[in-house]
Design an enzyme around this catalytic site. Structure first.
Site, short mmCIF file in Angstrom:
data_model
loop_
_atom_site.label_atom_id
_atom_site.label_comp_id
_atom_site.label_asym_id
_atom_site.label_seq_id
_atom_site.Cartn_x
_atom_site.Cartn_y
_atom_site.Cartn_z
N ASP A 1 67.67 9.74 22.10
CA ASP A 1 66.84 9.46 23.27
C ASP A 1 67.37 10.28 24.45
OD1 ASP A 1 69.16 8.12 24.02
OD2 ASP A 1 68.00 6.77 25.27
N GLU B 1 61.22 -1.71 22.10
CA GLU B 1 61.20 -0.25 22.03
C GLU B 1 59.88 0.33 22.54
OE1 GLU B 1 63.59 1.65 21.73
OE2 GLU B 1 65.09 0.23 21.07
N TYR C 1 62.20 9.06 17.75
CA TYR C 1 63.18 8.20 18.42
C TYR C 1 62.99 6.73 18.07
CZ TYR C 1 64.95 4.81 21.55
OH TYR C 1 65.54 3.68 22.02
#
Length: 308
Positions: free
Chosen positions: A140, A39, A122
């Site tokens: 996102d 991520e 997010y």
DNA sequence: AAACCGTGGAG
DNA sequence: TCTCCAAGGTT
């Protein structure tokens, strides 16, 4: 036999089952740490560029504790040319917090994740969902675009996340059994089919339900989207300075830095911002290998100086 | 809250 | 070629 037409959710999930990419951080058994690393790397960086970096990173630092024990400069160098190198420092800092406050583990709650450096709304929602099976609204750029078209009937989402978008996403969250897969599935749909530039609507599993398509696919008409310039900006200068500092085997001379950009004050300003970000300190701190002492190294005030 | 922060690939 | 923009976060 009794058949019912699949719901919108079911169609998207079925599409995902058939077309999802086999990405390393999605494979069963992936540790939460792997999801965290993915991520961070995927923030504003495409999947194809992340793939090799992800593998190398986890080979080197398979756990938060191992990264936390490394020098920040090693993290920045390992980050390589992925871009936005502050992410490397933040990932390192996040690993340190995991060690200090979470027993060396990735925290599983949205709130604990959100409190870590480099993790915003997010990323916290994504890690909590993908690594721990939580159900959160994962908003996102892909999901925003998919829902914006499918429900909102607009070509592109507004520059910043609006409350309306968040409420829309919450309203569309599927019932429990479908769980957290809805988030990945809508993200993947946005990445592979409902793309920004040239959407492949023929392949869309919910084309018939798309408000944007029904409206004739009108072009974007929202507020002007801020365009990001790069050539000639401080960001370009920072990038060039970074490349020199990152790739340097030994000490870096002021001349080597000066050669990167001819405008002195702009170069010095960019350098100072790299110092403020901690990137210069990380990249110029004493290395274990080469002999220290009288090395010439950049300094916080200007670019001319030597190492302590 | 607007602006800033890298890099590279796609169209 | 040049523009756009990519699983955002921080200030």
């Amino acid at each position: 036999m009794l058949t019912t037409t699949p719901t919108l959710h079911e169609r998207v999930l079925a599409w995902y089952d058939e077309h999802a990419r086999d990405l390393p951080w999605r494979r069963p058994g992936t540790a939460a740490w792997g999801v965290v690393v993915s991520e961070f790397m995927l923030q504003q960086t495409r999947v194809d560029r992340v793939l090799p970096a992800y593998v190398l990173w986890l080979e080197r630092w398979p756990t938060p504790a191992e990264l936390a024990a490394a020098a920040p400069g090693d993290a920045v160098r390992q980050w390589g040319r992925l871009g936005y190198p502050r992410r490397a420092l933040r990932l390192h800092a996040a690993a340190a917090v995991m060690v200090e406050r979470h027993g060396g583990e990735v925290p599983s709650s949205y709130a604990d994740l959100r409190a870590l450096p480099g993790i915003g709304d997010y990323t916290a929602a994504a890690i909590a969902s993908f690594a721990f099976g939580g159900r959160h609204v994962v908003l996102d750029t892909n999901v925003r675009r998919v829902l914006g078209r499918l429900v909102g009937g607009e070509a592109l989402p507004p520059p910043a996340v609006t409350r309306a978008e968040r409420e829309r996403a919450e309203a569309l969250a599927p019932p429990d059994p479908l769980g957290p897969r809805w988030a990945v599935a809508t993200m993947e749909l946005g990445a592979l089919v409902c793309t920004s530039r040239a959407p492949r609507c023929e392949r869309c599993p919910v084309l018939d339900a798309c408000a944007w398509q029904r409206a004739g696919a009108p072009p974007y008409d929202g507020p002007a989207r801020p365009r990001q310039r790069y050539p000639g900006t401080d960001r370009e200068v920072r990038g060039r300075l970074l490349a020199v500092l990152r790739d340097a085997v030994g000490p870096v001379t002021p001349a080597a830095l000066a050669a990167v950009w001819p405008i002195d004050d702009q170069r010095e300003r960019a350098f100072a911002s790299l110092v403020a970000d901690g990137l210069v300190p990380a990249l110029t701190s004493a290395q274990p290998d080469p002999a220290p002492s009288n090395q010439r190294m950049p300094d916080s005030s200007g670019e001319t100086v030597r190492q302590q």
